[in-house]
Design a protein around this motif. Structure first.
Motif, PDB file in Angstrom:
ATOM      1  N   MET A   1       9.316   3.868   5.773  1.00  0.00           N
ATOM      2  CA  MET A   1       9.168   5.315   5.575  1.00  0.00           C
ATOM      3  C   MET A   1      10.530   5.871   5.182  1.00  0.00           C
ATOM      4  N   PHE A   2      10.563   6.676   4.137  1.00  0.00           N
ATOM      5  CA  PHE A   2      11.834   7.188   3.648  1.00  0.00           C
ATOM      6  C   PHE A   2      11.611   8.566   3.031  1.00  0.00           C
ATOM      7  N   PRO A   3      12.653   9.362   2.821  1.00  0.00           N
ATOM      8  CA  PRO A   3      14.033   9.141   3.226  1.00  0.00           C
ATOM      9  C   PRO A   3      14.193   9.280   4.740  1.00  0.00           C
ATOM     10  N   ARG A   4      15.421   9.024   5.209  1.00  0.00           N
ATOM     11  CA  ARG A   4      15.657   8.970   6.650  1.00  0.00           C
ATOM     12  C   ARG A   4      15.276  10.283   7.339  1.00  0.00           C
ATOM     13  N   ARG A   5      15.564  11.437   6.668  1.00  0.00           N
ATOM     14  CA  ARG A   5      15.281  12.709   7.355  1.00  0.00           C
ATOM     15  C   ARG A   5      13.784  12.906   7.572  1.00  0.00           C
ATOM     16  N   ILE A   6      12.965  12.414   6.650  1.00  0.00           N
ATOM     17  CA  ILE A   6      11.505  12.498   6.859  1.00  0.00           C
ATOM     18  C   ILE A   6      11.111  11.553   8.002  1.00  0.00           C
ATOM     19  N   ARG A   7      11.698  10.346   7.985  1.00  0.00           N
ATOM     20  CA  ARG A   7      11.371   9.378   9.047  1.00  0.00           C
ATOM     21  C   ARG A   7      11.725   9.955  10.419  1.00  0.00           C
ATOM     22  N   HIS A   8      12.876  10.626  10.504  1.00  0.00           N
ATOM     23  CA  HIS A   8      13.291  11.206  11.789  1.00  0.00           C
ATOM     24  C   HIS A   8      12.341  12.325  12.211  1.00  0.00           C
ATOM     25  N   LEU A   9      11.923  13.152  11.251  1.00  0.00           N
ATOM     26  CA  LEU A   9      11.006  14.241  11.593  1.00  0.00           C
ATOM     27  C   LEU A   9       9.666  13.692  12.096  1.00  0.00           C
ATOM     28  N   ILE A  10       9.184  12.637  11.424  1.00  0.00           N
ATOM     29  CA  ILE A  10       7.897  12.045  11.825  1.00  0.00           C
ATOM     30  C   ILE A  10       8.039  11.376  13.197  1.00  0.00           C
ATOM     31  N   THR A  11       9.169  10.700  13.420  1.00  0.00           N
ATOM     32  CA  THR A  11       9.376  10.048  14.722  1.00  0.00           C
ATOM     33  C   THR A  11       9.410  11.109  15.822  1.00  0.00           C
ATOM     34  N   LEU A  12      10.106  12.199  15.553  1.00  0.00           N
ATOM     35  CA  LEU A  12      10.167  13.281  16.537  1.00  0.00           C
ATOM     36  C   LEU A  12       8.756  13.811  16.812  1.00  0.00           C
ATOM     37  N   GLY A  13       8.004  14.024  15.729  1.00  0.00           N
ATOM     38  CA  GLY A  13       6.642  14.541  15.870  1.00  0.00           C
ATOM     39  C   GLY A  13       5.757  13.626  16.696  1.00  0.00           C
ATOM     40  N   ARG A  14       5.960  12.324  16.543  1.00  0.00           N
ATOM     41  CA  ARG A  14       5.129  11.362  17.278  1.00  0.00           C
ATOM     42  C   ARG A  14       5.436  11.399  18.773  1.00  0.00           C
ATOM     43  N   TYR A  15       6.709  11.664  19.117  1.00  0.00           N
ATOM     44  CA  TYR A  15       7.094  11.640  20.530  1.00  0.00           C
ATOM     45  C   TYR A  15       6.808  12.946  21.245  1.00  0.00           C
ATOM     46  N   LEU A  16       6.702  14.035  20.482  1.00  0.00           N
ATOM     47  CA  LEU A  16       6.429  15.319  21.126  1.00  0.00           C
ATOM     48  C   LEU A  16       5.009  15.319  21.691  1.00  0.00           C
ATOM     49  N   PRO A  17       4.781  16.016  22.794  1.00  0.00           N
ATOM     50  CA  PRO A  17       3.398  16.176  23.262  1.00  0.00           C
ATOM     51  C   PRO A  17       2.583  16.880  22.168  1.00  0.00           C
TER      52      PRO A  17
ATOM     53  N   TYR B   1       0.848  -1.197   0.000  1.00  0.00           N
ATOM     54  CA  TYR B   1       0.000   0.000   0.000  1.00  0.00           C
ATOM     55  C   TYR B   1       0.883   1.246   0.000  1.00  0.00           C
ATOM     56  N   THR B   2       0.633   2.152  -0.929  1.00  0.00           N
ATOM     57  CA  THR B   2       1.362   3.423  -0.884  1.00  0.00           C
ATOM     58  C   THR B   2       0.598   4.403  -0.010  1.00  0.00           C
ATOM     59  N   GLY B   3       1.089   4.561   1.216  1.00  0.00           N
ATOM     60  CA  GLY B   3       0.521   5.556   2.124  1.00  0.00           C
ATOM     61  C   GLY B   3       1.336   6.833   2.019  1.00  0.00           C
ATOM     62  N   SER B   4       1.410   7.565   3.128  1.00  0.00           N
ATOM     63  CA  SER B   4       2.192   8.803   3.130  1.00  0.00           C
ATOM     64  C   SER B   4       2.564   9.140   4.571  1.00  0.00           C
ATOM     65  N   PRO B   5       3.733   9.759   4.756  1.00  0.00           N
ATOM     66  CA  PRO B   5       4.068  10.255   6.100  1.00  0.00           C
ATOM     67  C   PRO B   5       2.998  11.236   6.590  1.00  0.00           C
ATOM     68  N   ALA B   6       2.265  11.867   5.640  1.00  0.00           N
ATOM     69  CA  ALA B   6       1.206  12.815   6.011  1.00  0.00           C
ATOM     70  C   ALA B   6       0.073  12.133   6.773  1.00  0.00           C
ATOM     71  N   GLY B   7       0.035  10.801   6.753  1.00  0.00           N
ATOM     72  CA  GLY B   7      -0.988  10.066   7.495  1.00  0.00           C
ATOM     73  C   GLY B   7      -0.550   9.716   8.912  1.00  0.00           C
ATOM     74  N   SER B   8       0.540  10.318   9.399  1.00  0.00           N
ATOM     75  CA  SER B   8       1.059   9.979  10.726  1.00  0.00           C
ATOM     76  C   SER B   8       0.389  10.793  11.826  1.00  0.00           C
ATOM     77  N   PHE B   9       0.173  12.083  11.569  1.00  0.00           N
ATOM     78  CA  PHE B   9      -0.558  12.958  12.510  1.00  0.00           C
ATOM     79  C   PHE B   9      -1.009  14.188  11.727  1.00  0.00           C
ATOM     80  N   GLY B  10      -1.847  15.010  12.341  1.00  0.00           N
ATOM     81  CA  GLY B  10      -2.420  16.155  11.633  1.00  0.00           C
ATOM     82  C   GLY B  10      -1.343  17.133  11.163  1.00  0.00           C
ATOM     83  N   LEU B  11      -1.401  17.492   9.894  1.00  0.00           N
ATOM     84  CA  LEU B  11      -0.472  18.478   9.347  1.00  0.00           C
ATOM     85  C   LEU B  11      -1.284  19.606   8.729  1.00  0.00           C
ATOM     86  N   PRO B  12      -0.791  20.842   8.833  1.00  0.00           N
ATOM     87  CA  PRO B  12      -1.554  21.940   8.242  1.00  0.00           C
ATOM     88  C   PRO B  12      -1.634  21.813   6.724  1.00  0.00           C
ATOM     89  N   ARG B  13      -2.774  22.185   6.147  1.00  0.00           N
ATOM     90  CA  ARG B  13      -3.030  22.227   4.699  1.00  0.00           C
ATOM     91  C   ARG B  13      -3.138  20.857   4.051  1.00  0.00           C
TER      92      ARG B  13
END
Ligand SMILES: NC(=O)c1ccc[n+]([C@@H]2O[C@H](COP(=O)([O-])OP(=O)(O)OC[C@H]3O[C@@H](n4cnc5c(N)ncnc54)[C@H](OP(=O)(O)O)[C@@H]3O)[C@@H](O)[C@H]2O)c1
Length: 252
Positions: free
Chosen positions: A224-240, A137-149
Motif C-alpha cells: 500500500m502506498f504512498p506511505r502517508r496513505i498507508r499510515h492513515l489506513i493503519t491508524l483507521g484500522r486501529y481506531l475503534p 491484483y490492483t485493489g485500493s486502500p478504499a477497500g480497507s474499511f467503510g469510507l463515505p461516498r
C-alpha cells in the motif's frame, strides 16, 4: 520474479496504471498481452511496445464477461505458450453517495471491479497451477474499511482483496504467488481530483507504476502506498469503529 524476458498479461491496459505498467515493461524485452475494451487505444499502445523492443498481443475484451476473459487467456497461451505474470488491474470507481444510489449502480461497481478480477483470476490459477507464476491484483486502500461516498467501490475492492487472501492460503504449496497492490490516489483518467479531500495526497502515475512493479518483482504479499496513505489506513484500522466513523463523517 525478474520482470524481463517474461510473458506478462495486463488487464485494464488501455489507460492509466495498466498502460503505464505495459510501457515500463516494454523496455525490458517481454511478451506483453494487453487487454481492455477500447481496442484503438490498445493498438496504439502495441505499436509503442513493439518500438520499445518487446512483443505484444492485443486482445480487446470486456472483462465483465467470463467467456471473453477466458478467450484472452487462451490467446496468450496460443501466442506464447505460458503466462508468467498476470496483472489484474481493470476497474475503476466513481463517488456514489448511498442516499441516492440505485441498486444497479451499486452492483455495477461490483461488476467493474470484482467480476473483472474474478473472470481472469480463475483461468489464470488453472493455467499456473503446474508451472507457477505471479498473479497481481490492483485493489485500493478504499477497500480497507467503510469510507463515505465510496462504499460501493470500496466493497468491491474489499471483496477482491479477501478472495486473493484466500487464494494465498489455499495455494500456499503451489508455485503461484499472489501480490495485492493498493495504490493511493494517483493522477490517471480514472481519478476525479475534485473527489480527493487533500490534493497533496495525490501521486503521479509514474510513481505508482514504479511502486507496483517493485512489489510484483519482489513478490510482496501486499503493498500500500504512498506511505502517508498507508499510515492513515493503519491508524483507521486501529481506531475503534465508532471513533473512526465519527472522524470520517466530519471529514465530508
Ligand atoms: N487512480 C487511482 O487513484 C487509483 C487508486 C486506487 C486503485 N486504483 C485502481 O487502479 C486500477 C486502474 O485504474 P486507473 O486509475 O488506471 O484508471 P483508468 O485510467 O480509468 O484505467 C482503468 C482501466 O480498466 C479498464 N476497464 C474498466 N472496466 C473494464 C471492463 N469492463 N473490461 C475491460 N477493461 C476494463 C479500462 O479499459 P477500457 O475502458 O478500455 O475497457 C482501463 O484500461 C483500477 O482497478 C482502479 O480501481 C486506482
Amino acid at each position: 520474479m525478474k520482470l524481463d524476458h517474461k510473458t506478462i498479461l495486463i488487464t485494464g491496459a488501455s489507460s492509466g496504471l495498466g498502460r503505464g505498467m505495459a510501457l515500463a515493461l516494454s523496455r525490458r524485452d517481454n511478451n506483453l498481452v494487453i487487454t481492455a475494451r477500447r481496442e484503438h487505444l490498445l493498438q496504439e499502445l502495441a505499436r509503442t511496445i513493439e518500438a520499445n523492443g518487446s512483443r505484444c498481443t492485443v486482445c480487446a475484451a470486456d472483462a465483465m464477461d467470463s467467456k471473453q476473459s477466458r478467450a484472452v487467456v487462451e490467446a496468450a497461451l496460443a501466442a506464447y505458450g505460458r503466462v508468467d505474470v498476470a496483472i489484474l488491474n481493470a476497474g475503476g470507481g466513481v463517488a456514489m453517495p448511498m442516499n441516492s444510489a440505485r441498486a444497479e449502480e451499486v452492483l455495477g461497481q461490483m461488476r467493474t471491479n470484482y467480476d473483472t478480477f474474478v473472470n481472469f483470476l480463475c483461468p489464470m490459477i488453472e493455467q499456473m497451477q503446474g508451472s507457477g507464476g505471479v498473479i497481481a491484483y490492483t485493489g485500493s486502500p478504499a477497500g480497507s474499511f467503510g469510507l463515505p461516498r465510496s462504499g460501493p467501490y470500496g466493497a468491491a475492492k474489499a471483496a477482491g482483496r479477501l478472495l486473493l487472501d484466500s487464494c494465498r492460503i489455499e495455494l500456499a504449496r503451489s508455485k503461484i504467488r499472489f501480490v495485492a497492490l493498493f495504490p493511493g490516489f494517483t493522477y490517471t483518467d480514472g481519478l476525479d481530483p475534485d473527489e480527493v479531500p487533500i490534493k497533496a495526497l495525490i501521486i503521479p502515475q509514474e510513481r505508482a507504476v514504479r511502486e507496483m512493479l517493485y512489489a510484483i518483482e519482489r513478490e510482496q504479499q501486499e503493498r500500500m502506498f504512498p506511505r502517508r496513505i498507508r499510515h492513515l489506513i493503519t491508524l483507521g484500522r486501529y481506531l475503534p469503529d465508532r471513533v473512526r466513523n465519527w472522524a470520517l463523517g466530519r471529514a465530508v
